[in-house]
Design a protein around this motif. Sequence first.
Motif, PDB file in Angstrom:
ATOM      1  N   MET A   1      48.683   9.549  44.840  1.00 49.74           N
ATOM      2  CA  MET A   1      48.214   9.331  43.479  1.00 49.74           C
ATOM      3  C   MET A   1      46.754   8.915  43.513  1.00 49.74           C
ATOM      4  SD  MET A   1      50.795   7.762  40.660  1.00 49.74           S
ATOM      5  CE  MET A   1      49.556   6.710  40.116  1.00 49.74           C
ATOM      6  N   ASP A   2      45.993   9.517  42.632  1.00 48.55           N
ATOM      7  CA  ASP A   2      44.590   9.158  42.550  1.00 48.55           C
ATOM      8  C   ASP A   2      44.274   8.598  41.156  1.00 48.55           C
ATOM      9  OD1 ASP A   2      44.505  11.371  40.871  1.00 48.55           O
ATOM     10  OD2 ASP A   2      43.427  12.644  42.276  1.00 48.55           O
ATOM     11  N   ARG A   3      42.987   8.385  40.908  1.00 50.80           N
ATOM     12  CA  ARG A   3      42.547   7.799  39.635  1.00 50.80           C
ATOM     13  C   ARG A   3      42.979   8.647  38.448  1.00 50.80           C
ATOM     14  NH1 ARG A   3      38.821   9.113  36.290  1.00 50.80           N
ATOM     15  NH2 ARG A   3      37.889  10.600  37.704  1.00 50.80           N
ATOM     16  N   LEU A   4      42.864   9.978  38.562  1.00 47.30           N
ATOM     17  CA  LEU A   4      43.259  10.866  37.459  1.00 47.30           C
ATOM     18  C   LEU A   4      44.755  10.783  37.174  1.00 47.30           C
ATOM     19  CD1 LEU A   4      41.121  14.082  37.973  1.00 47.30           C
ATOM     20  CD2 LEU A   4      41.103  12.544  36.009  1.00 47.30           C
ATOM     21  N   ASP A   5      45.563  10.719  38.238  1.00 47.69           N
ATOM     22  CA  ASP A   5      47.007  10.563  38.040  1.00 47.69           C
ATOM     23  C   ASP A   5      47.298   9.272  37.277  1.00 47.69           C
ATOM     24  OD1 ASP A   5      47.529  12.927  39.397  1.00 47.69           O
ATOM     25  OD2 ASP A   5      47.977  11.923  41.299  1.00 47.69           O
TER      26      ASP A   5
END
Length: 142
Positions: free
Chosen positions: A1-5
């Motif tokens: 998971m990244d910032r956009l997720d």
Amino acid sequence: MDRLDSEILGVLQRDARISYRDLGVRVGLSANAAADRVRRLRREGVIRGFTTLVDPAAAGSREGLVVFIDVTLRLDTTNEEFEAVVLRLPGITEVVHVTGAHDYLVRARAADPAALDTLLRRLKREAGVAQSSTRIALRAAR
């Protein structure tokens, strides 16, 4: 998971019916890229589902009481046994295993105080509850 997720999850938690186009605009992606990320998050189990919150009074429900029941299990009752029984009881809307002085927090609906009394007796008799403490919701802010 990244910032956009994480951003996508935040938007969906506020409005799960948002279109992929609008979701993409909110997080800086195309509609297709937003849709792909949501599908991936669902596949990976991050998003487990979508729910509809219903106003019981507006839907004509006669179940007037919303209650929160703090539950402590008897020593001879396992979590699995409790969950198997309590999830089958009428009016139970949520069961959360918690830390602290109690073992579970149970959210339920009851038509009236007599129905609540019946539910509490069944929790003790059938679900292995040693002690309970019940709070009645007066209103919910949304």
